[in-house]
Design a protein around this motif. Structure first.
Motif, PDB file in Angstrom:
ATOM      1  N   ALA A 231       7.163  13.828  -9.434  1.00  0.00           N
ATOM      2  CA  ALA A 231       6.881  14.130  -8.030  1.00  0.00           C
ATOM      3  C   ALA A 231       5.374  14.191  -7.787  1.00  0.00           C
ATOM      4  N   VAL A 232       4.932  13.667  -6.636  1.00  0.00           N
ATOM      5  CA  VAL A 232       3.527  13.695  -6.254  1.00  0.00           C
ATOM      6  C   VAL A 232       3.168  15.101  -5.786  1.00  0.00           C
ATOM      7  N   VAL A 233       2.126  15.705  -6.368  1.00  0.00           N
ATOM      8  CA  VAL A 233       1.704  17.045  -5.978  1.00  0.00           C
ATOM      9  C   VAL A 233       0.344  17.042  -5.291  1.00  0.00           C
ATOM     10  N   PHE A 234      -0.368  15.924  -5.362  1.00  0.00           N
ATOM     11  CA  PHE A 234      -1.651  15.823  -4.674  1.00  0.00           C
ATOM     12  C   PHE A 234      -1.925  14.353  -4.348  1.00  0.00           C
ATOM     13  N   ALA A 235      -2.493  14.135  -3.180  1.00  0.00           N
ATOM     14  CA  ALA A 235      -2.943  12.788  -2.789  1.00  0.00           C
ATOM     15  C   ALA A 235      -4.118  12.952  -1.848  1.00  0.00           C
ATOM     16  N   ASN A 236      -5.228  12.307  -2.155  1.00  0.00           N
ATOM     17  CA  ASN A 236      -6.386  12.439  -1.263  1.00  0.00           C
ATOM     18  C   ASN A 236      -6.218  11.536  -0.040  1.00  0.00           C
ATOM     19  N   SER A 237      -7.164  11.673   0.891  1.00  0.00           N
ATOM     20  CA  SER A 237      -7.046  10.947   2.165  1.00  0.00           C
ATOM     21  C   SER A 237      -7.059   9.442   1.948  1.00  0.00           C
ATOM     22  N   ARG A 238      -7.891   8.990   1.021  1.00  0.00           N
ATOM     23  CA  ARG A 238      -7.972   7.545   0.784  1.00  0.00           C
ATOM     24  C   ARG A 238      -6.656   7.013   0.235  1.00  0.00           C
ATOM     25  N   PHE A 239      -6.011   7.781  -0.661  1.00  0.00           N
ATOM     26  CA  PHE A 239      -4.726   7.351  -1.204  1.00  0.00           C
ATOM     27  C   PHE A 239      -3.678   7.270  -0.083  1.00  0.00           C
ATOM     28  N   VAL A 240      -3.677   8.278   0.808  1.00  0.00           N
ATOM     29  CA  VAL A 240      -2.737   8.282   1.931  1.00  0.00           C
ATOM     30  C   VAL A 240      -2.979   7.067   2.831  1.00  0.00           C
ATOM     31  N   ASP A 241      -4.269   6.754   3.065  1.00  0.00           N
ATOM     32  CA  ASP A 241      -4.592   5.590   3.899  1.00  0.00           C
ATOM     33  C   ASP A 241      -4.115   4.295   3.244  1.00  0.00           C
ATOM     34  N   ILE A 242      -4.313   4.201   1.925  1.00  0.00           N
ATOM     35  CA  ILE A 242      -3.904   2.977   1.224  1.00  0.00           C
ATOM     36  C   ILE A 242      -2.397   2.778   1.330  1.00  0.00           C
ATOM     37  N   ILE A 243      -1.623   3.850   1.148  1.00  0.00           N
ATOM     38  CA  ILE A 243      -0.161   3.738   1.205  1.00  0.00           C
ATOM     39  C   ILE A 243       0.325   3.635   2.644  1.00  0.00           C
ATOM     40  N   ASN A 244      -0.565   3.939   3.606  1.00  0.00           N
ATOM     41  CA  ASN A 244      -0.220   3.849   5.033  1.00  0.00           C
ATOM     42  C   ASN A 244       0.913   4.824   5.398  1.00  0.00           C
ATOM     43  N   THR A 245       0.704   6.068   5.004  1.00  0.00           N
ATOM     44  CA  THR A 245       1.706   7.088   5.288  1.00  0.00           C
ATOM     45  C   THR A 245       0.990   8.390   5.618  1.00  0.00           C
ATOM     46  N   THR A 246       1.753   9.480   5.708  1.00  0.00           N
ATOM     47  CA  THR A 246       1.167  10.800   5.927  1.00  0.00           C
ATOM     48  C   THR A 246       1.255  11.597   4.636  1.00  0.00           C
ATOM     49  N   ARG A 247       0.403  12.609   4.539  1.00  0.00           N
ATOM     50  CA  ARG A 247       0.422  13.433   3.329  1.00  0.00           C
ATOM     51  C   ARG A 247       1.767  14.143   3.153  1.00  0.00           C
ATOM     52  N   ASP A 248       2.317  14.631   4.269  1.00  0.00           N
ATOM     53  CA  ASP A 248       3.607  15.337   4.191  1.00  0.00           C
ATOM     54  C   ASP A 248       4.722  14.417   3.715  1.00  0.00           C
ATOM     55  N   ASP A 249       4.641  13.138   4.091  1.00  0.00           N
ATOM     56  CA  ASP A 249       5.684  12.192   3.682  1.00  0.00           C
ATOM     57  C   ASP A 249       5.544  11.794   2.217  1.00  0.00           C
ATOM     58  N   LEU A 250       4.386  12.073   1.633  1.00  0.00           N
ATOM     59  CA  LEU A 250       4.114  11.648   0.266  1.00  0.00           C
ATOM     60  C   LEU A 250       4.303  12.781  -0.748  1.00  0.00           C
ATOM     61  N   ILE A 251       3.804  13.992  -0.421  1.00  0.00           N
ATOM     62  CA  ILE A 251       3.863  15.112  -1.358  1.00  0.00           C
ATOM     63  C   ILE A 251       5.326  15.493  -1.616  1.00  0.00           C
TER      64      ILE A 251
END
Length: 643
Positions: A259-279
């Motif tokens: 499970a993803v526990v951290f993602a910085n803003s650049r990673f979120v931008d690259i995946i084209n999603t929101t942090r809440d949808d990723l963590i």
């Protein structure tokens, strides 16, 4: 914001951009070093694999020879002979490939001095031993259609005890290849490590150059916060803040469940999603497919880390993209995690695809393309160049394009071309060159100068040209048809008018004089009536030739219509100059004309006008000469008269 703060902000921005540019350059150098490592590893593995194949092949040959000395069924004997032949072919291919340096393997190199010493001496004579072994095996194969006697010399020479020294040499060869490959890879790893160390050093330098002034500026206002920041927990938070602001995508996933526990803003931008949808969601969902994920996991388990691996991920919405993935195993809040750096290289991949497409377009273009370096030495030509010039690529690479010169253009033409290129960076025009066959051809040529990144120097020239020989020949034919008389080949009325205007302008510029003769053949109609029109045409052709023989190359003889001719004579000083020419013409025309239909006699009546004495325009001068000619006809013909 004050002026001082504005200057400080601008200075920090400039430093930050400069550091990013240098880091990017180091990252590219690191990537290229990794590619070199992989290529050398692949090439070294291939060479070692080929070297290692030789021992089992030698053993297989010895086994087959031993079998052929025993009683065998006919089919079994055929099978054993085939196995022996196959083993020998593979053994020869492997050995001679190693001696040649395995040119078919990408990145391979010729045998080193140590390998050659083992192959040819003084450390061993493996090549000699192998050739002798193969020769004796070939001899056995040649007579193996019948059972070999137990005391056969060639078969005894191939016994296990006899070939043991050869096997020892083969083992030494494999060991030496492995040692050399390991040594080469260690050097490349050191280079790669140096590039990474330089990158880390630059990051430290960037912190000193960019962030330190900012920290210094707010130090007085945040003294208490600076003291609190010294505590361990806040130090960890600052570390994660740096990761958050990193220009490279950073994510952390638990090793226990992925499970993803951290993602910085650049990673979120690259995946084209929101942090809440990723963590909290599995990192495996980001991979393009399961097989790729398993390959990454296996590499991580095997090596403990992954550096700059090209991996395809999926953005939210289903779009796939290429990235450079770096993975490290670490701990986050006392829990084992995988720390991932993701760099989006989809733009680089797209640029590479564009370069490949451009190369395909150039290769398939019907126009010839030539690329030279700054010294005008050819580095590349496309297939259309060969089609047009007849020269193959290998014949022209490394040469100056001047060998194509036809000799039709003088030094001033080429000097002007180069002056335009240096002044504007481009030149376009028509030029005549020579094919390999020696044939001249016309080309429509465009040359563009490519500049260095700083725009200060030319790095290359690109020339694009097409063969316009047919078009030029068509234009020449059309122009000649429009300006020359089809029967006599003399300038017609149109070209005569143009030449007359040129003579008038030249005379007005330099104050010179020129004469215009208007000539009509006397007795021409009688030739047509008695001998026929074909004879008349032949007479006109001969008369035109006689007229050209009577004047200089700089004079213009024209046929206006029927039996009317004109002659423009520039550079006259007085009537005497013209009288001599007119008298010569009358004398030549008075000579009999020998025609296919019979002999014909004609004379000429010539009217002469001089510019600017008799008229100050071309049409007026024609009128005066025409009047003088008709005056001659009225007064008895076969003479000349001035206006």
């Amino acid at each position: 914001m004050g002026n001082a703060e504005t200057r400080l902000t601008r200075d920090l921005t400039i430093r930050y951009v400069a550091v990013l540019a240098i880091i990017g350059g180091l990252a590219i150098a690191s990537f290229l070093g990794l590619v070199r490592i992989l290529m050398d590893a692949e090439a070294g593995g291939a060479v070692i694999g080929v070297a290692a194949q030789q021992r089992p092949l030698v053993e297989r040959v010895v086994f087959a020879v031993a079998n052929l000395t025993r009683p065998l069924e006919p089919q079994a004997r055929l099978d054993e002979r085939a196995a022996l032949a196959l083993a020998l072919d593979r053994l020869e291919s492997a050995h001679f490939g190693l001696v040649a340096g395995m040119p078919e393997v990408k990145g391979a190199a010729p045998p080193s001095a140590a390998i050659k010493a083992l192959l040819f001496g003084p450390d061993g004579r493996l090549d000699h031993e192998m050739r002798g072994f193969v020769g004796q095996a070939r001899a056995v194969l040649a007579k193996a259609d019948q059972r070999l006697p137990a005391d056969d010399t060639d078969a005894k020479a191939l016994s296990p005890s006899r070939v043991e020294p050869l096997l020892v040499l083969l083992d030494r060869l494999v060991t030496r290849y492995r040692e050399e490959n390991d040594k080469r890879l260690r050097r490349l790893f050191l280079f790669h490590g140096a590039a990474l160390a330089a990158t880390l050093a630059l990051l430290i330098l960037s912190a000193a150059m960019v962030f330190r002034p900012m920290v210094s500026r707010i130090k007085d206002d945040l003294a208490e916060r600076v003291k609190a920041a010294r505590k361990l927990k806040e130090s960890e938070e600052r570390l994660w803040r740096i990761l958050e602001e990193s220009p490279v995508g950073v994510s952390v996933s638990r090793r226990s469940d992925g499970a993803v526990v951290f993602a910085n803003s650049r990673f979120v931008d690259i995946i084209n999603t929101t942090r809440d949808d990723l963590i909290g969601h599995p990192a495996r969902d980001l991979f393009r497919n399961e097989s790729q994920r398993k390959a990454v996991v296996e590499a991580l388990k095997r090596d403990g880390h992954i550096d700059d691996a090209e991996v395809q991920f999926i953005r939210r919405g289903g779009e796939t993209f290429w990235s450079l993935l770096t993975l490290r195993s670490t701990f986050f809040e006392e829990e084992p995690v995988n720390l991932a750096w993701v760099y989006d290289i989809s733009a680089i991949k797209a640029a590479q695809a564009k370069v490949r497409l451009t190369a395909q377009v150039v290769e398939s273009a019907s126009e010839a393309v030539v690329i030279t370096n700054a010294a005008n030495i050819i580095e590349y030509v496309n297939p259309a160049f060969t089609t047009i010039t007849g020269y193959e690529s290998a014949e022209v690479i490394g040469r100056d394009p001047g060998f194509l010169s036809s000799g039709r253009h003088d030094a001033d033409f080429y000097q002007t071309m180069w002056d335009d290129l240096r002044a504007t960076g481009r030149w376009r025009g028509e030029i005549w060159n020579r094919r390999k066959s020696g044939e001249f051809y016309a080309e429509q040529l465009s040359i563009v100068a490519l500049m260095s990144d700083d725009g200060q120097a030319v790095t290359h020239y690109i020339a694009i040209f097409s063969d316009i020989t047919n078009r030029k020949e068509d234009e020449e034919r059309i122009w000649r048809q429009a300006n020359y008389d089809a029967l006599t080949g003399l300038p017609n009325r149109s070209l005569f008018t143009d030449r007359l205007q040129q003579a008038v302008r030249q005379s007005q510029r330099d104050g010179s004089r020129f004469a215009l003769m208007f000539l009509d053949l006397d007795g021409f109609k009688a030739v047509n009536d008695t001998l026929g029109h074909a004879a008349g045409d032949e007479l006109l052709q001969q008369a035109a030739k006689r007229l050209e023989d009577c004047v200089r190359a700089s004079d213009t003889v024209s046929r206006l219509a029927g039996d009317e001719f004109t002659c423009i004579i520039p550079g006259v000083h007085g009537k005497a100059d013209v009288e001599r020419v007119a008298a010569k013409i009358l004398e030549e025309l008075a000579q009999p004309f020998e025609l296919e239909a019979g002999r014909a006699d004609v004379r000429g009546s010539i009217g002469i006008a001089i510019f600017p004495d008799d008229a100050d325009t071309g049409p007026a001068l024609v009128g005066r000469a025409d009047e003088a000619m008709y005056a001659v006809k009225k007064s008895g013909k076969n003479a000349f008269r001035f206006a």
